[in-house]
Design a protein around this motif. Structure first.
Motif, PDB file in Angstrom:
ATOM      1  N   ASP A 225     -82.181   7.027  22.452  1.00  0.00           N
ATOM      2  CA  ASP A 225     -81.029   8.009  23.088  1.00  0.00           C
ATOM      3  C   ASP A 225     -79.803   7.597  22.077  1.00  0.00           C
ATOM      4  O   ASP A 225     -79.726   6.640  21.369  1.00  0.00           O
ATOM      5  CB  ASP A 225     -80.660   7.591  24.513  1.00  0.00           C
ATOM      6  N   LEU A 226     -78.977   8.630  22.025  1.00  0.00           N
ATOM      7  CA  LEU A 226     -77.574   8.388  21.496  1.00  0.00           C
ATOM      8  C   LEU A 226     -76.710   8.654  22.639  1.00  0.00           C
ATOM      9  O   LEU A 226     -75.816   9.653  22.711  1.00  0.00           O
ATOM     10  CB  LEU A 226     -77.314   9.196  20.658  1.00  0.00           C
ATOM     11  N   GLN A 227     -76.669   7.905  23.733  1.00  0.00           N
ATOM     12  CA  GLN A 227     -75.647   8.048  24.900  1.00  0.00           C
ATOM     13  C   GLN A 227     -74.628   6.988  25.093  1.00  0.00           C
ATOM     14  O   GLN A 227     -74.892   6.029  24.799  1.00  0.00           O
ATOM     15  CB  GLN A 227     -76.576   7.882  26.174  1.00  0.00           C
ATOM     16  N   PHE A 228     -73.461   7.596  24.816  1.00  0.00           N
ATOM     17  CA  PHE A 228     -72.271   6.873  24.894  1.00  0.00           C
ATOM     18  C   PHE A 228     -71.369   7.112  26.080  1.00  0.00           C
ATOM     19  O   PHE A 228     -70.926   8.251  26.122  1.00  0.00           O
ATOM     20  CB  PHE A 228     -71.412   6.961  23.755  1.00  0.00           C
ATOM     21  N   LYS A 229     -70.975   6.040  26.688  1.00  0.00           N
ATOM     22  CA  LYS A 229     -70.089   6.090  28.057  1.00  0.00           C
ATOM     23  C   LYS A 229     -68.893   5.818  27.624  1.00  0.00           C
ATOM     24  O   LYS A 229     -67.988   6.091  28.558  1.00  0.00           O
ATOM     25  CB  LYS A 229     -70.822   5.390  28.977  1.00  0.00           C
ATOM     26  N   TYR A 230     -68.666   4.891  26.798  1.00  0.00           N
ATOM     27  CA  TYR A 230     -67.166   4.178  26.702  1.00  0.00           C
ATOM     28  C   TYR A 230     -66.461   4.642  25.543  1.00  0.00           C
ATOM     29  O   TYR A 230     -65.056   4.457  25.711  1.00  0.00           O
ATOM     30  CB  TYR A 230     -67.516   2.439  26.815  1.00  0.00           C
ATOM     31  N   ALA A 231     -67.374   4.713  24.333  1.00  0.00           N
ATOM     32  CA  ALA A 231     -66.552   4.814  22.946  1.00  0.00           C
ATOM     33  C   ALA A 231     -66.065   6.410  23.121  1.00  0.00           C
ATOM     34  O   ALA A 231     -66.658   7.390  23.302  1.00  0.00           O
ATOM     35  CB  ALA A 231     -67.294   4.753  21.953  1.00  0.00           C
ATOM     36  N   GLN A 232     -64.706   6.597  22.600  1.00  0.00           N
ATOM     37  CA  GLN A 232     -64.161   7.920  22.514  1.00  0.00           C
ATOM     38  C   GLN A 232     -63.399   7.840  21.153  1.00  0.00           C
ATOM     39  O   GLN A 232     -62.917   6.885  20.479  1.00  0.00           O
ATOM     40  CB  GLN A 232     -63.087   8.499  23.313  1.00  0.00           C
ATOM     41  N   THR A 233     -63.637   9.107  20.440  1.00  0.00           N
ATOM     42  CA  THR A 233     -63.121   9.341  18.989  1.00  0.00           C
ATOM     43  C   THR A 233     -61.575   9.289  19.376  1.00  0.00           C
ATOM     44  O   THR A 233     -60.828   9.869  20.178  1.00  0.00           O
ATOM     45  CB  THR A 233     -63.289  10.657  18.406  1.00  0.00           C
TER      46      THR A 233
ATOM     47  N   GLY B 176     -67.537  -1.153  25.101  1.00  0.00           N
ATOM     48  CA  GLY B 176     -68.849  -1.120  25.980  1.00  0.00           C
ATOM     49  C   GLY B 176     -68.172  -1.577  27.186  1.00  0.00           C
ATOM     50  O   GLY B 176     -67.098  -1.589  27.811  1.00  0.00           O
ATOM     51  N   ASP B 177     -69.047  -1.765  28.253  1.00  0.00           N
ATOM     52  CA  ASP B 177     -68.953  -2.156  29.663  1.00  0.00           C
ATOM     53  C   ASP B 177     -68.470  -3.781  29.615  1.00  0.00           C
ATOM     54  O   ASP B 177     -69.350  -4.685  29.130  1.00  0.00           O
ATOM     55  CB  ASP B 177     -70.080  -2.227  30.315  1.00  0.00           C
ATOM     56  N   ALA B 178     -67.248  -4.051  29.459  1.00  0.00           N
ATOM     57  CA  ALA B 178     -66.589  -5.383  29.092  1.00  0.00           C
ATOM     58  C   ALA B 178     -67.352  -6.459  29.903  1.00  0.00           C
ATOM     59  O   ALA B 178     -67.707  -7.362  29.447  1.00  0.00           O
ATOM     60  CB  ALA B 178     -65.232  -5.564  29.353  1.00  0.00           C
ATOM     61  N   ALA B 179     -67.377  -6.339  31.156  1.00  0.00           N
ATOM     62  CA  ALA B 179     -68.194  -7.245  31.939  1.00  0.00           C
ATOM     63  C   ALA B 179     -69.535  -7.624  31.396  1.00  0.00           C
ATOM     64  O   ALA B 179     -70.188  -8.873  31.353  1.00  0.00           O
ATOM     65  CB  ALA B 179     -68.276  -6.897  33.572  1.00  0.00           C
ATOM     66  N   ASN B 180     -70.393  -6.440  31.109  1.00  0.00           N
ATOM     67  CA  ASN B 180     -71.721  -6.786  30.565  1.00  0.00           C
ATOM     68  C   ASN B 180     -71.826  -7.406  29.190  1.00  0.00           C
ATOM     69  O   ASN B 180     -72.566  -8.476  29.062  1.00  0.00           O
ATOM     70  CB  ASN B 180     -72.533  -5.490  30.563  1.00  0.00           C
ATOM     71  N   LEU B 181     -70.778  -7.175  28.508  1.00  0.00           N
ATOM     72  CA  LEU B 181     -70.966  -7.662  26.991  1.00  0.00           C
ATOM     73  C   LEU B 181     -70.499  -9.286  27.334  1.00  0.00           C
ATOM     74  O   LEU B 181     -71.105  -9.865  26.394  1.00  0.00           O
ATOM     75  CB  LEU B 181     -69.612  -7.025  26.094  1.00  0.00           C
ATOM     76  N   GLU B 182     -69.579  -9.563  28.156  1.00  0.00           N
ATOM     77  CA  GLU B 182     -69.333 -10.838  28.279  1.00  0.00           C
ATOM     78  C   GLU B 182     -70.478 -11.706  28.921  1.00  0.00           C
ATOM     79  O   GLU B 182     -70.673 -12.839  28.323  1.00  0.00           O
ATOM     80  CB  GLU B 182     -67.934 -11.139  29.175  1.00  0.00           C
TER      81      GLU B 182
END
Lengths: 237, 248
Positions: A225-233, B176-182
């Motif tokens: 997959d290429l699913q991104f939830k957090y990164a925004q341009t 990313g999900d900061a808590a998960n990354l940590e």
């Protein structure tokens, strides 16, 4: 006279004894690793089912991406050429297309011979660890590898190489030894860098290691997959 | 007569014994199979695979929608352009072509910590495993082709990323999900524990918004070309070598 049959009986008992100890040893191993083995059996069934479903999903994704490409190409033919080119480049860079070219193929395997010869030794000294694969891959990148796959898993930007217990995972997909690492790039440069460190260390520890140069390697596309939830341009939003 | 009978039995049992022990050997050597894993590891596998399955079904949904949109666009240039732009946005996250913002984790390493390039490779790998979506180290974006290595001059060894010298402090940014990354870095027996053994304590900070830089330049590929399975092999004679070297 009557003593002659003692010998065959002795041999038989001897063998039966061996057989029993083997069996007991294996059972003991399993029971120490899997204290609740019925629960484990259920988990393994779930894992197998998930893996099967994931495989089908990935096939579907691969097919749909191919389809999209074809339709896009058809529609755009002769127009918007620049846009089409940059899309194609981006797909190649992202790892969404199968690629071919010159390169090397490295095969490494667990040192099963070594473990057989020293059955009481720590087996961890004889199996391949994710860190060894990670080191080889990192070296290949230093050597300018343009595309890399391990046992058919294409390594893209976000690909991880890790372990759960002693299972090795890439792109959350289980891969098993022997490990075949394919890398497209200058065969000479790649060979030079990998043979200088991790592979040399592995050879010293008697792991079966093999390296071949190839005129035309094919490395498959990433099918995940290429699913991104957090990164925004930046700039949008 | 009697002796021959015993001899036969002995041979049969001997063969059976060898066969069985071989089988057990084979089972033992297949230690990388699922049956030899601990329960907690199997549970972790189920969790990871379920997550992956979910992401894949979202991807399938996305692709199906795009397929429909693409078909509807037909010869509507505006629609086509906007479809492609959407796709490019997604690809750019992976290829590092654009600057990104998002929540995440920063890891700061100063000059005096005994940390080698190999530790940086491990940290980055661990961050991907923990679900990072984009990573940069100082002013260098990490992509599929990024080399993390070292270089030395007469009196110093320094870290390099993408063949650029990295100055101290080294700051790794991961969206990313900061808590998960940590969690990925701090699990017991994980990389932070490992580094602590050597007296290295990188500083982890969870942030609501961090910026990950775009890559500096497009990689140039000299050996790689797109692979087209058969299909056109009759019209084009074999690989159309080198005419697909990537240019920007």
């Amino acid at each position: 006279m009557s003593r002659k049959w003692l010998l065959p009986i002795t041999i038989m008992c001897f063998i039966a004894g061996f057989f029993l100890t083997f069996q007991l040893k294996v059972m003991a191993d399993i029971s120490t690793v899997n204290p609740i083995s019925e629960r484990n059996t259920n988990l393994i069934t779930i894992i197998n089912d998930l893996e099967e479903e994931i495989k089908k999903q990935e096939e579907l994704i691969g097919e749909t991406r191919d389809n999209l490409d074809k339709i896009q190409e058809e529609q755009i033919k002769g127009r918007l050429q620049e846009l089409q080119d940059s899309l194609k480049t981006a797909k190649i860079l992202a790892g969404l297309t199968p690629v071919a070219g010159k390169g090397i193929v490295i095969t490494v395997d667990d040192n099963t011979e070594g473990l057989k010869a020293n059955p009481n030794d720590d087996p961890n000294k004889y199996i391949i660890h994710y860190s060894q694969l990670l080191n080889i891959v990192s070296e290949l990148k230093v050597g300018g590898a343009e595309a890399i796959s391990i046992n058919g898993q294409r390594l893209i930007t976000t690909s991880e190489i890790r372990c759960v217990g002693n299972l090795i995972l890439i792109n959350t997909t289980r891969i098993a030894p022997p490990f075949e690492i394919s890398a497209i790039g200058s065969p000479r440069l790649l060979t030079e860098i990998v043979t200088a460190s991790e592979l040399a260390i592995m050879k010293l520890s008697n792991y079966p290691v093999d390296l071949k140069e190839a005129e035309e390697l094919i490395i498959p596309a990433y099918k995940g997959d290429l699913q991104f939830k957090y990164a925004q341009t930046k700039g949008e939003n | 007569m009697k002796q021959k009978w015993y001899l036969t039995i002995t041979v049969v049992f001997l063969l059976m014994g060898i066969l069985l022990s071989l089988q057990f050997r084979a089972q033992e050597s297949f230690a990388s199979g699922l049956t030899m894993q601990r329960t907690e590891n199997l549970i972790a596998m189920v969790r990871d695979l379920s997550n992956k399955r979910q992401k894949l079904s979202f991807e399938i949904l996305d692709l199906t929608e795009r397929l429909t949109a693409q078909k509807q666009a037909e010869r509507d240039d505006k629609q086509l352009v906007s479809n492609i732009a959407n796709e490019m946005d997604k690809l750019n996250i992976i290829t590092g072509a654009t600057e990104l913002i998002g929540p995440g984790l920063t890891i700061t390493i100063d000059r005096y910590m005994p940390i080698l390039y190999i530790d940086i490779i491990n940290i980055v790998n661990e961050l991907w495993a923990a679900g990072a979506e984009a990573i940069s180290i100082n002013d260098q974006r990490i992509t599929a082709n990024s080399a993390i290595f070292y270089a030395e001059n007469s009196n110093n060894v320094f870290l390099t990323v993408n063949n650029h010298k990295i100055e101290y402090p080294v700051v790794i940014m991961a969206i990313g999900d900061a808590a998960n990354l940590e969690k990925g870095l701090t699990i017991p027996g994980g990389i932070m524990d490992n580094l602590a053994l050597f007296g290295a304590y990188p500083v982890l900070e969870k942030k609501d918004e961090i910026t990950v830089v775009a890559r500096n330049d497009t990689p140039h590929f000299y050996f790689l070309k797109e692979y087209k399975p058969e299909e056109k092999s009759s019209s084009e004679n074999k690989p159309a070598a080198n005419n697909q070297i990537l240019k920007d």
